[in-house]
Design a protein around this motif. Structure first.
Motif, PDB file in Angstrom:
ATOM      1  N   THR A   1       1.028  -1.315   0.168  1.00  0.00           N
ATOM      2  CA  THR A   1       0.038  -0.180  -0.057  1.00  0.00           C
ATOM      3  C   THR A   1       0.779   1.297  -0.015  1.00  0.00           C
ATOM      4  O   THR A   1       0.777   2.435  -0.716  1.00  0.00           O
ATOM      5  N   LEU A   2       1.770   1.291   0.897  1.00  0.00           N
ATOM      6  CA  LEU A   2       2.806   2.411   0.824  1.00  0.00           C
ATOM      7  C   LEU A   2       3.547   2.538  -0.381  1.00  0.00           C
ATOM      8  O   LEU A   2       3.574   3.825  -0.798  1.00  0.00           O
ATOM      9  N   GLY A   3       3.965   1.560  -1.068  1.00  0.00           N
ATOM     10  CA  GLY A   3       4.502   1.545  -2.361  1.00  0.00           C
ATOM     11  C   GLY A   3       3.570   2.344  -3.398  1.00  0.00           C
ATOM     12  O   GLY A   3       4.097   3.225  -4.177  1.00  0.00           O
ATOM     13  N   ARG A   4       2.475   1.786  -3.379  1.00  0.00           N
ATOM     14  CA  ARG A   4       1.378   2.458  -4.417  1.00  0.00           C
ATOM     15  C   ARG A   4       1.286   3.730  -4.402  1.00  0.00           C
ATOM     16  O   ARG A   4       1.110   4.719  -5.004  1.00  0.00           O
ATOM     17  N   ILE A   5       0.970   4.204  -2.889  1.00  0.00           N
ATOM     18  CA  ILE A   5       0.865   5.560  -2.574  1.00  0.00           C
ATOM     19  C   ILE A   5       2.076   6.544  -3.062  1.00  0.00           C
ATOM     20  O   ILE A   5       1.847   7.597  -3.676  1.00  0.00           O
ATOM     21  N   ARG A   6       3.185   6.087  -2.722  1.00  0.00           N
ATOM     22  CA  ARG A   6       4.493   6.986  -2.860  1.00  0.00           C
ATOM     23  C   ARG A   6       4.449   6.937  -4.441  1.00  0.00           C
ATOM     24  O   ARG A   6       4.851   8.014  -5.041  1.00  0.00           O
ATOM     25  N   ARG A   7       4.115   5.990  -5.503  1.00  0.00           N
ATOM     26  CA  ARG A   7       4.624   6.235  -6.726  1.00  0.00           C
ATOM     27  C   ARG A   7       3.280   7.122  -7.320  1.00  0.00           C
ATOM     28  O   ARG A   7       3.773   7.777  -8.058  1.00  0.00           O
ATOM     29  N   LYS A   8       2.246   7.144  -6.772  1.00  0.00           N
ATOM     30  CA  LYS A   8       1.105   7.980  -7.086  1.00  0.00           C
ATOM     31  C   LYS A   8       1.581   9.452  -6.867  1.00  0.00           C
ATOM     32  O   LYS A   8       1.157  10.441  -7.527  1.00  0.00           O
ATOM     33  N   VAL A   9       1.977   9.559  -5.555  1.00  0.00           N
ATOM     34  CA  VAL A   9       2.244  10.931  -5.105  1.00  0.00           C
ATOM     35  C   VAL A   9       3.692  11.510  -5.974  1.00  0.00           C
ATOM     36  O   VAL A   9       3.686  12.637  -6.421  1.00  0.00           O
ATOM     37  N   GLU A  10       4.669  10.616  -6.201  1.00  0.00           N
ATOM     38  CA  GLU A  10       5.881  10.967  -7.167  1.00  0.00           C
ATOM     39  C   GLU A  10       5.292  11.189  -8.626  1.00  0.00           C
ATOM     40  O   GLU A  10       5.905  12.274  -9.356  1.00  0.00           O
ATOM     41  N   ARG A  11       4.288  10.437  -9.012  1.00  0.00           N
ATOM     42  CA  ARG A  11       3.800  10.951 -10.420  1.00  0.00           C
ATOM     43  C   ARG A  11       3.001  12.018 -10.306  1.00  0.00           C
ATOM     44  O   ARG A  11       3.216  13.076 -11.426  1.00  0.00           O
ATOM     45  N   ASN A  12       2.258  12.339  -9.395  1.00  0.00           N
ATOM     46  CA  ASN A  12       1.415  13.759  -9.382  1.00  0.00           C
ATOM     47  C   ASN A  12       2.582  14.829  -9.171  1.00  0.00           C
ATOM     48  O   ASN A  12       2.384  15.966  -9.625  1.00  0.00           O
ATOM     49  N   GLN A  13       3.585  14.487  -8.494  1.00  0.00           N
ATOM     50  CA  GLN A  13       4.549  15.614  -8.223  1.00  0.00           C
ATOM     51  C   GLN A  13       5.290  16.169  -9.531  1.00  0.00           C
ATOM     52  O   GLN A  13       5.353  17.199  -9.893  1.00  0.00           O
ATOM     53  N   THR A  14       5.573  14.923 -10.405  1.00  0.00           N
ATOM     54  CA  THR A  14       6.097  15.191 -11.535  1.00  0.00           C
ATOM     55  C   THR A  14       5.268  15.887 -12.630  1.00  0.00           C
ATOM     56  O   THR A  14       5.698  16.735 -13.358  1.00  0.00           O
ATOM     57  N   LEU A  15       3.948  15.362 -12.597  1.00  0.00           N
ATOM     58  CA  LEU A  15       3.145  15.987 -13.583  1.00  0.00           C
ATOM     59  C   LEU A  15       2.892  17.492 -13.108  1.00  0.00           C
ATOM     60  O   LEU A  15       2.601  18.397 -13.886  1.00  0.00           O
ATOM     61  N   LEU A  16       2.754  17.971 -11.814  1.00  0.00           N
ATOM     62  CA  LEU A  16       2.528  19.372 -11.275  1.00  0.00           C
ATOM     63  C   LEU A  16       3.887  20.220 -11.746  1.00  0.00           C
ATOM     64  O   LEU A  16       3.657  21.257 -12.220  1.00  0.00           O
ATOM     65  N   ALA A  17       4.871  19.505 -11.417  1.00  0.00           N
ATOM     66  CA  ALA A  17       6.127  20.518 -11.957  1.00  0.00           C
ATOM     67  C   ALA A  17       6.304  20.571 -13.500  1.00  0.00           C
ATOM     68  O   ALA A  17       6.678  21.852 -13.864  1.00  0.00           O
ATOM     69  N   ALA A  18       5.705  19.535 -14.194  1.00  0.00           N
ATOM     70  CA  ALA A  18       5.787  19.861 -15.768  1.00  0.00           C
ATOM     71  C   ALA A  18       4.588  20.888 -16.118  1.00  0.00           C
ATOM     72  O   ALA A  18       4.877  21.511 -16.885  1.00  0.00           O
ATOM     73  N   ALA A  19       3.410  20.839 -15.336  1.00  0.00           N
ATOM     74  CA  ALA A  19       2.191  21.902 -15.470  1.00  0.00           C
ATOM     75  C   ALA A  19       2.855  23.287 -15.135  1.00  0.00           C
ATOM     76  O   ALA A  19       2.493  24.251 -15.868  1.00  0.00           O
ATOM     77  N   ILE A  20       3.931  23.548 -13.923  1.00  0.00           N
ATOM     78  CA  ILE A  20       4.339  24.793 -13.540  1.00  0.00           C
ATOM     79  C   ILE A  20       5.255  25.163 -14.470  1.00  0.00           C
ATOM     80  O   ILE A  20       5.118  26.284 -15.052  1.00  0.00           O
ATOM     81  N   ARG A  21       5.891  24.331 -14.962  1.00  0.00           N
ATOM     82  CA  ARG A  21       7.020  24.870 -16.116  1.00  0.00           C
ATOM     83  C   ARG A  21       6.321  25.193 -17.480  1.00  0.00           C
ATOM     84  O   ARG A  21       6.677  26.276 -18.198  1.00  0.00           O
ATOM     85  N   GLY A  22       5.166  24.614 -17.877  1.00  0.00           N
ATOM     86  CA  GLY A  22       4.427  25.091 -19.082  1.00  0.00           C
ATOM     87  C   GLY A  22       3.716  26.174 -18.820  1.00  0.00           C
ATOM     88  O   GLY A  22       3.634  27.068 -19.609  1.00  0.00           O
ATOM     89  N   ILE A  23       3.225  26.479 -17.645  1.00  0.00           N
ATOM     90  CA  ILE A  23       2.752  27.761 -17.282  1.00  0.00           C
ATOM     91  C   ILE A  23       3.554  28.769 -17.256  1.00  0.00           C
ATOM     92  O   ILE A  23       3.347  29.933 -17.958  1.00  0.00           O
ATOM     93  N   ARG A  24       4.743  28.671 -16.940  1.00  0.00           N
ATOM     94  CA  ARG A  24       5.746  29.758 -16.924  1.00  0.00           C
ATOM     95  C   ARG A  24       6.259  29.915 -18.294  1.00  0.00           C
ATOM     96  O   ARG A  24       6.418  31.163 -18.498  1.00  0.00           O
TER      97      ARG A  24
END
Length: 116
Positions: free
Chosen positions: A54-77
């Motif tokens: 369960t922890l591994g699954r949540i960690r992967r989802k959190v990391e995935r979302n962080q990567t997506l958010l970082a890319a979205a922020i770069r795109g907005i900038r």
């Protein structure tokens, strides 16, 4: 107590999946709302004794979302910078001629008028 823990983790995973869909859909309003709801869950949630899977699954989802958010922020900038360039024209380019003298190319021409 163990089933309550799993329910809390299941709800957290649902929020992470909703957050992913909102990021991919470009819905800033939904991202903000989901973040507030997720924060409430984390404040009151029962997160004792999770299993590694369960922890591994949540960690992967959190990391995935962080990567997506970082890319979205770069795109907005990037869009913001491009809009600024379109509004103000291209910037200046400093270069040197064959005699070694510095020259400024491009940019906005600033005419200074002096009045007596």
């Amino acid at each position: 107590m163990h089933s309550n823990t799993m329910t809390t983790f299941d709800v957290l995973e649902e929020f992470l999946d909703k957050e992913r869909r909102a990021i991919l859909g470009g819905s800033l309003k939904d991202i903000s709302r989901i973040a507030k709801e997720k924060e409430k869950l984390l404040d009151k949630g029962n997160f004792r004794n999770p299993d590694r899977k369960t922890l591994g699954r949540i960690r992967r989802k959190v990391e995935r979302n962080q990567t997506l958010l970082a890319a979205a922020i770069r795109g907005i900038r990037a869009v913001s910078l491009r809009m600024e360039t379109l509004r103000n024209g291209p910037g200046e380019l400093n270069t040197y001629d064959k005699t070694g003298q510095r020259k400024t190319l491009g940019g906005q021409q600033r005419n200074l008028q002096r009045r007596a």
